[in-house]
Design an enzyme around this catalytic site. Structure first.
Site, PDB file in Angstrom:
ATOM      1  N   LEU A 242       0.850  -1.198   0.000  1.00 54.78           N
ATOM      2  CA  LEU A 242       0.000   0.000   0.000  1.00 54.78           C
ATOM      3  C   LEU A 242       0.881   1.243   0.000  1.00 54.78           C
ATOM      4  CD1 LEU A 242      -3.179  -0.729   2.128  1.00 54.78           C
ATOM      5  CD2 LEU A 242      -2.850  -0.659  -0.352  1.00 54.78           C
ATOM      6  N   HIS A 243       1.437   1.533  -1.181  1.00 54.01           N
ATOM      7  CA  HIS A 243       2.371   2.651  -1.328  1.00 54.01           C
ATOM      8  C   HIS A 243       1.742   3.985  -0.861  1.00 54.01           C
ATOM      9  CE1 HIS A 243       4.760  -0.016  -3.922  1.00 54.01           C
ATOM     10  NE2 HIS A 243       3.707  -0.193  -4.702  1.00 54.01           N
ATOM     11  N   ASP A 244       0.722   4.427  -1.570  1.00 52.76           N
ATOM     12  CA  ASP A 244       0.207   5.793  -1.399  1.00 52.76           C
ATOM     13  C   ASP A 244      -0.452   6.052  -0.053  1.00 52.76           C
ATOM     14  OD1 ASP A 244      -0.717   5.957  -4.921  1.00 52.76           O
ATOM     15  OD2 ASP A 244       1.197   6.300  -3.915  1.00 52.76           O
TER      16      ASP A 244
END
Ligand code: RIB
Ligand code: CA
Length: 313
Positions: A242-244
């Site tokens: 879950l980068h963002d």
């Protein structure tokens, strides 16, 4: 904690969608002034459509959504349908958006907002290529000093690249924009792959989203189910990174993260390493530190926060 005014600049993207939902689920801490869309994961017409679909999923059609730059400053657009699907938001079956895009152009919204809000009160949260931000800074250099902080997702050091051997996608798509932003002098906090690859949607975490039993919880579970394929195949990851959402979680709970204030420069000349974030993690140069580069996360704390907030929508 006083409310933080933010603009999310985005290229949705399933992980962008979760970041936007986390912000919308946290109205006591975050005032989302607007969502500005940029070409990245998919072309601009789709990122601008997806952003509105996400606002409607959260019943927040009051949030203004603006379309921005449809190509990088000095390179051809590279997109990531192989990761996010043709729509950019594959996974859930969301209805076509009804809410309209707002005027003006996203770059002008960024400029106008920074000029009209009190100095040092607006945080920019870019979670896609930095084309809109750099264009705003180039068109209106006076706004740079008005920015409270830029908290962005992009880059990598120990993790190296996810789209080339050397570069992370957001920076690789528009390295010239990234160079402009990192040299702007604005306070920057970076969420690179080094930390986002530790925020993995394992099956128990995905089950927790689905168990919310809400349209948002189910949609997020379907998004991350779809989005994990690329990283599972490439890295053998235990789930979608879950980068963002790390950007928004940092605004809410900075204690979940740790990093170093170091110098970060962007490669913009060599095709071999184009878009590489050259992070002086070990401080081996005398280059001035220009960014807080985050390397670690309390992943369980992050997912507890995310799941608790998504339950509110
Ligand atoms: O490399 C990850 C980044 O590229 C994320 O922002 C993802 O949404 C894609 O834009
Ligand atoms: Ca993104």
């Amino acid at each position: 904690m006083s409310k933080r005014k933010i603009i999310i600049d985005t290229d949705p993207g399933q992980d962008d969608a979760v970041a936007i939902l986390l912000a919308l689920a946290s109205p006591d801490e975050i005032e989302l002034l607007g969502i500005t869309c940029v070409a990245g994961n998919v072309p601009l017409d789709l990122t601008a459509k997806n952003a509105r679909m996400i606002c409607e999923l959260a019943n927040r059609t009051d949030v203004p959504v603006f379309a921005g730059c449809d190509r990088p400053l000095g390179r051809n657009l590279v997109t990531a349908e192989h990761v996010h699907g043709r729509s950019g938001l594959d996974g859930p079956d969301l209805p076509e958006p009804v809410m309209e895009l707002r005027q003006p152009h996203a770059v002008d919204f960024i400029i106008d907002t920074l000029r009209s809000e009190s100095n040092g009160t607006v945080t920019l949260c870019p979670i896609g290529p930095l084309t809109n931000i750099a264009t705003a800074f180039n068109n209106a250099p006076d706004i740079i000093d008005k920015v409270h902080e830029i908290v962005l997702m992009g880059g990598a050091y120990f993790e190296v690249g996810n789209i080339t051997p050397a570069a992370e996608f957001n920076i690789h798509v528009d390295p010239h924009a990234a160079k402009c932003v990192f040299r702007s002098g604005a306070p920057i906090t970076v969420m690179p792959l080094d930390v986002t690859h530790k925020a993995l949607v394992t099956k128990p975490r995905n089950d927790a989203f689905r168990s919310l039993g809400t349209s948002v919880g189910t949609a997020v579970a379907q998004m991350t189910d779809f989005f994990e394929r690329y990283d599972r195949e490439k890295y053998g990851s235990a789930g979608a990174p879950l980068h963002d959402p790390c950007v928004i979680a940092y605004l809410l709970r900075p204690d979940l993260f740790s990093g170093r204030h170091i110098n970060v420069e962007i490669e913009t000349t060599s095709e071999l390493t184009m878009g590489m974030t050259v992070a002086d993690w070990w401080r081996v140069t005398d280059r001035e530190p220009n960014a807080y580069f985050v390397g670690d996360i309390d992943a369980d704390g992050f997912f507890d926060l995310l799941t608790e907030r998504l339950a509110r929508l």
